[in-house]
Design a protein around this motif. Structure first.
Motif, PDB file in Angstrom:
ATOM      1  N   SER A 170     -44.444  25.224  20.686  1.00 49.62           N
ATOM      2  CA  SER A 170     -44.689  25.053  22.115  1.00 49.62           C
ATOM      3  C   SER A 170     -44.766  23.569  22.470  1.00 49.62           C
ATOM      4  N   GLU A 183     -41.125  27.192  23.984  1.00 48.47           N
ATOM      5  CA  GLU A 183     -41.775  28.386  24.548  1.00 48.47           C
ATOM      6  C   GLU A 183     -41.853  28.283  26.071  1.00 48.47           C
ATOM      7  N   SER A 213     -48.046  32.340  27.143  1.00 48.45           N
ATOM      8  CA  SER A 213     -48.692  31.871  25.928  1.00 48.45           C
ATOM      9  C   SER A 213     -47.963  32.462  24.732  1.00 48.45           C
ATOM     10  N   TYR A 214     -48.248  31.922  23.564  1.00 47.55           N
ATOM     11  CA  TYR A 214     -47.522  32.304  22.358  1.00 47.55           C
ATOM     12  C   TYR A 214     -47.800  33.728  21.896  1.00 47.55           C
ATOM     13  N   ASN A 227     -40.128  31.079  18.407  1.00 47.77           N
ATOM     14  CA  ASN A 227     -41.422  31.657  18.071  1.00 47.77           C
ATOM     15  C   ASN A 227     -41.491  33.122  18.461  1.00 47.77           C
ATOM     16  N   ASP A 232     -46.035  33.370  14.414  1.00 47.54           N
ATOM     17  CA  ASP A 232     -47.302  32.670  14.605  1.00 47.54           C
ATOM     18  C   ASP A 232     -48.449  33.566  14.157  1.00 47.54           C
ATOM     19  N   ASN A 247     -56.005  25.861  18.061  1.00 45.99           N
ATOM     20  CA  ASN A 247     -55.447  24.575  18.482  1.00 45.99           C
ATOM     21  C   ASN A 247     -56.289  23.977  19.607  1.00 45.99           C
ATOM     22  N   CYS A 278     -49.934  21.930  15.192  1.00 43.63           N
ATOM     23  CA  CYS A 278     -49.790  23.130  16.010  1.00 43.63           C
ATOM     24  C   CYS A 278     -48.917  22.767  17.207  1.00 43.63           C
ATOM     25  N   GLY A 279     -48.904  23.609  18.231  1.00 42.62           N
ATOM     26  CA  GLY A 279     -48.083  23.340  19.394  1.00 42.62           C
ATOM     27  C   GLY A 279     -48.760  22.394  20.367  1.00 42.62           C
ATOM     28  N   THR A 314     -49.644  25.323  23.932  1.00 42.49           N
ATOM     29  CA  THR A 314     -49.962  26.663  23.463  1.00 42.49           C
ATOM     30  C   THR A 314     -50.068  27.658  24.616  1.00 42.49           C
TER      31      THR A 314
END
Length: 376
Positions: free
Chosen positions: A10, A62, A67-68, A149, A196, A247, A342-343, A346
């Motif tokens: 992300s 993303e 959100s992821y 992702n 993820d 994150n 991390c992203g 996020t």
């Protein structure tokens, strides 16, 4: 083979993109054609900035997702209402800090419905659009490799909790069955599939804080089993798995150790392992990989986070090269890819790192990787 540069997925979205995503999220009127055009343009720009920063294995940032993990509520049936919020245990230990985050807008607001019915795909139109946007942007800007992702069954069960299936295992099995086609479509499109899996670490102090480590590991193993069932038959060399402890900038004093979840993490049937190793709570855990190197299968590629994703410090390239060198010494340069912890986006509209600084950090990542390669 030189070390390549990637990141976790992300990236910051423009305000116009965020506004459109939240208009759709909140059920407000919006122009579907304008939404599609904005997501296409935003993806092109995101890939351009990655390439200019020196990223070789790029993503769509993303861009179109709220959100992821919770994007699945828009692409699958069975979700409604709202899930209970579970603050991480470390933030509960410091209530004044948790209050500051909440009052200062430091916690993202978005829908987390419960699973209240059978989980089934609504069709892959949105996924295919994301893939088409990414591949077109890659072609336009000369990116040879890309990844997309996708939420793992375990992380879906963490954020969209079960109120329909008779047991947690039954819910995981249903998610595994439902997500299988999404995973397959990404791989068949010629992209790397990134799964993820913060549920393998974050959920220890978010949803299962009352359990012992041994009890939690049994749950994490069930999550890996569901994940492996969903990707059965896919080429592991095209699959990346990302683990993290949440994150967010916080004390993280309740994080489970990498050493404890190491074997579970390695149990995922994916070649590329993405993990945090830059933030102050986990920077020392490169030693776990050193001390347990004999347990790392030869087909595993280590993708350590060598830049942090929660602070606006831009790492010096020498720091990046030093961090990469530790992993090169463990498994060799041909089995190391440079990444972020991390992203940087996020949740849509939420991120601790300024967008321009996020790309400056990716630039430092590329510069540091070049230094590491020069020293091989």
């Amino acid at each position: 083979m030189p070390i390549k540069v990637t990141h976790v997925g992300s990236l910051p979205r423009t305000q116009e993109t965020v506004d459109m995503i939240f208009a759709r999220e909140q059920g407000q009127p919006y122009d579907a054609d304008a939404f599609a055009a904005q997501m296409t343009a935003a993806c092109v720009d995101t890939v351009r900035r990655q390439v200019e920063a020196g990223t070789q294995i790029v993503s769509d940032g993303e861009t179109s997702k709220i959100s992821y993990a919770t994007y699945v509520k828009d692409r699958y049936t069975g979700f409604s209402g709202d899930s209970p919020r579970n603050a991480p245990a470390d933030l509960k230990r410091f209530p004044s800090f948790l209050k500051r985050l909440a009052e200062g807008g430091g916690t993202p607001q978005y829908a987390r419905p419960m699973c209240t019915g059978e989980v089934r795909s609504k069709g892959q139109d949105e996924l295919l659009t994301d893939i088409a946007n990414l591949k077109a942007a890659m072609a336009q800007h000369g990116a040879a490799e890309g990844f997309m992702n996708a939420a793992s069954p375990g992380v879906i069960s963490l954020f969209l909790q079960n109120d329909f299936y008779p047991t947690r295992d039954a819910y995981l099995a249903a998610l595994s069955d439902a997500m299988r086609a999404e995973y397959q479509t990404i791989v068949e499109a010629g992209l790397y599939l990134q799964l993820d899996c913060p549920d393998l670490a974050l959920s220890r102090h978010m949803l299962f804080a009352d359990l012992s480590d041994a009890e939690f590991l049994k749950i994490a193993a069930a999550h890996v089993e569901a994940l492996n069932a969903a990707i059965a038959g896919l080429d592991p060399s095209r699959i990346r798995v990302h683990i993290c402890w949440g994150n967010y900038e916080g004390p993280h004093v309740c994080d489970i150790d990498m050493d404890t979840v190491f074997s579970t993490f390695l149990g995922a049937n994916a070649s590329q392992l993405l993990f945090e190793t830059s933030n102050p709570r986990h920077a020392h855990e490169w030693q776990v990989f050193r001390d347990r190197a004999a347990e790392i299968p030869d087909d595993k590629v280590l993708v350590p986070g060598v830049i942090d994703s929660t602070s606006n410090f831009v790492e010096h390239p020498e720091v990046v090269a030093e961090r990469l060198g530790r992993f090169v010494d463990i498994v060799g340069a041909d089995r190391v890819i440079a990444s972020s912890d991390c992203g940087f986006g996020t949740f849509a509209g939420f991120g601790a790192v300024d967008p321009d600084i996020a790309y400056a950090k990716l630039g430092a990542l590329a510069e540091g990787t070049a230094l590491a390669n020069a020293r091989l």
